[in-house]
Design an enzyme around this catalytic site. Sequence first.
Site, PDB file in Angstrom:
ATOM      1  CG  ASP A 246      28.197  40.181  42.543  1.00 36.31           C
ATOM      2  OD1 ASP A 246      27.971  40.198  43.615  1.00 36.31           O
ATOM      3  OD2 ASP A 246      27.178  40.203  41.506  1.00 36.31           O
TER       4      ASP A 246
ATOM      5  CG  HIS B 145      31.534  41.794  50.201  1.00 32.68           C
ATOM      6  ND1 HIS B 145      32.207  42.599  50.783  1.00 32.68           N
ATOM      7  CD2 HIS B 145      30.838  42.335  49.040  1.00 32.68           C
ATOM      8  CE1 HIS B 145      32.011  43.655  50.052  1.00 32.68           C
ATOM      9  NE2 HIS B 145      31.234  43.438  48.985  1.00 32.68           N
TER      10      HIS B 145
HETATM   11  P1  GDP Z   1      32.011  40.305  46.105  1.00 30.53           P
HETATM   12  O1  GDP Z   1      30.716  41.020  46.133  1.00 30.53           O
HETATM   13  O2  GDP Z   1      32.831  41.265  45.210  1.00 30.53           O
HETATM   14  O3  GDP Z   1      32.647  40.139  47.252  1.00 30.53           O
HETATM   15  O4  GDP Z   1      32.154  39.070  45.365  1.00 30.53           O
HETATM   16  P2  GDP Z   1      31.128  37.735  45.747  1.00 30.53           P
HETATM   17  O5  GDP Z   1      32.072  37.274  46.978  1.00 30.53           O
HETATM   18  O6  GDP Z   1      29.689  37.945  45.472  1.00 30.53           O
HETATM   19  O7  GDP Z   1      31.698  36.812  44.358  1.00 30.53           O
HETATM   20  C1  GDP Z   1      32.779  36.273  44.475  1.00 30.53           C
HETATM   21  C2  GDP Z   1      32.391  34.566  44.200  1.00 30.53           C
HETATM   22  O8  GDP Z   1      33.588  33.888  43.882  1.00 30.53           O
HETATM   23  C3  GDP Z   1      32.757  34.191  46.023  1.00 30.53           C
HETATM   24  O9  GDP Z   1      31.662  32.814  45.693  1.00 30.53           O
HETATM   25  C4  GDP Z   1      33.844  33.817  46.179  1.00 30.53           C
HETATM   26  O10 GDP Z   1      33.954  32.391  47.179  1.00 30.53           O
HETATM   27  C5  GDP Z   1      34.272  33.284  44.980  1.00 30.53           C
HETATM   28  N1  GDP Z   1      35.690  33.363  44.526  1.00 30.53           N
HETATM   29  C6  GDP Z   1      36.584  34.373  44.897  1.00 30.53           C
HETATM   30  N2  GDP Z   1      37.935  34.289  44.282  1.00 30.53           N
HETATM   31  C7  GDP Z   1      37.601  33.260  43.564  1.00 30.53           C
HETATM   32  C8  GDP Z   1      38.614  32.595  42.567  1.00 30.53           C
HETATM   33  O11 GDP Z   1      39.650  33.025  42.142  1.00 30.53           O
HETATM   34  N3  GDP Z   1      38.060  31.410  42.019  1.00 30.53           N
HETATM   35  C9  GDP Z   1      37.125  30.731  42.179  1.00 30.53           C
HETATM   36  N4  GDP Z   1      36.658  29.648  41.694  1.00 30.53           N
HETATM   37  N5  GDP Z   1      35.944  31.359  43.095  1.00 30.53           N
HETATM   38  C10 GDP Z   1      36.413  32.682  43.651  1.00 30.53           C
END
Ligand code: GDP
Length: 419
Positions: free
Chosen positions: A12, A40
């Site tokens: 995440d 993701h």
């Molecule tokens: P993954 O499983 O590694 O792809 O991670 P996720 O997508 O589950 O979690 C990342 C969350 O953080 C998602 O809701 C993204 O839209 C959000 N996100 C990613 N980068 C940023 C950031 O720099 N700032 C903020 N506030 N949210 C982010």
Amino acid sequence: MVHAVVGAQFGDEGKGKMVDYFAVQADMVIRYQGGGNAGHTIVNEHGKFALHLVPSGIFNPSTVCVLGTGVVIHPANLVKELRTLQEAGISTDNLVISERAHLVLPYHIWQDAYEEASRKKKVGTTLQGIGPAYQDKTGRFGIQIGEMRDLRRFRERLEQAFAAKLQRMPGMAEFSGSFEEMWDELMAAREVLLPHIQDSLPLIQKAIRAEQHVLLEGQLGVMRDLDWGTYPFVTSSNPIAGATSVGAGIPPTAIRRVTGITKAYTTAVGEGPFPTRLDDAFGQYLRDKGHEYGATTGRPRACGWLDLPTLRYGAWLNGYTELALMKLDVLSGLPEIRVCTGYELNGEVHDTPLLTADMEQVQPVYQTLPGWQEDIDDVSSYDDLPANARAFVEFVEQRVGVPIAYVSVGPDRKQTLVR
Ligand code: GDP
């Protein structure tokens, strides 16, 4: 150029956003491990999507998206995911499914429920049958997705495998549905998936030989790695970069670039030790400000400060050539920020993760840095970040010993600062 994007923490971290970012220039994106338990989250010009199994390159019609041999696939769930994308006007014709990938069958989900119910200490699985599917793969009871082509043989294999499973695990019957119910579900999905199933190796070879940009998309992170994570609170596959060689079919020497994705703090879903975890009001503050709830399960994530031992450990295991530091915006407005620099156990300080039993007892050692008050989500260049935000980034970079090439200040593709 072969480029792996891997999780540097517990998953995440924001891999979806960065893979989507890199995928704009990628000719091919390959998922090499895990199943549909990933979530993701991608925000781009098409909208907001939670991808579970489909590679994050799907939004670019000219990017070939491969589900590699190391992935396990639940056919009906994959079809559901494809439908959601299609309904948003996104073509999924560019999806290739390796014929060697293993199936997650309905009975794996029944088995997952049965096994988790019979465990005294829960592993915290997502109950999607991923673990049982991998067990069957290593136990050589598994069924490869390419076997769905020959219907008669597939039905025979499935009947035998299901009967053998119920015989080995009589307690599972209580959690099981019927064979015919399983068959109907599989047949409906087969129609949709069959055109995508092929031998993915020639395609991958061709792309690499032509020096195309091939992205390898990891799921979860190093601390959930079957071998290197907080066992048994881990996933059933290996998210680390070395596993790309096995799960995608790529020579290890071909991987040129490895981007480790980390948040500016730490989160984890599920059970197991997490030394910087904060079960207090500040942990709740981070959870709310960072929207730290699972994309697949909606489960609240445990939150805590950034953990450098984990990042250093991952740097060795994955060979990061660079890091992307995500969600820096979530730390804005704090008077000070803590960073864990080591773990103390029985008076000794360790700078790398330990065996789970020891990890459960360690005390984090913190260094405190000054915070910044300004919102940074509309900052468009690294140099425009507040000085304390830059000092934080540079502290992490120096302590981990890997350049931080990207700083993310919001979920959108545009909110990515390149250094
Ligand atoms: P993954 O499983 O590694 O792809 O991670 P996720 O997508 O589950 O979690 C990342 C969350 O953080 C998602 O809701 C993204 O839209 C959000 N996100 C990613 N980068 C940023 C950031 O720099 N700032 C903020 N506030 N949210 C982010």
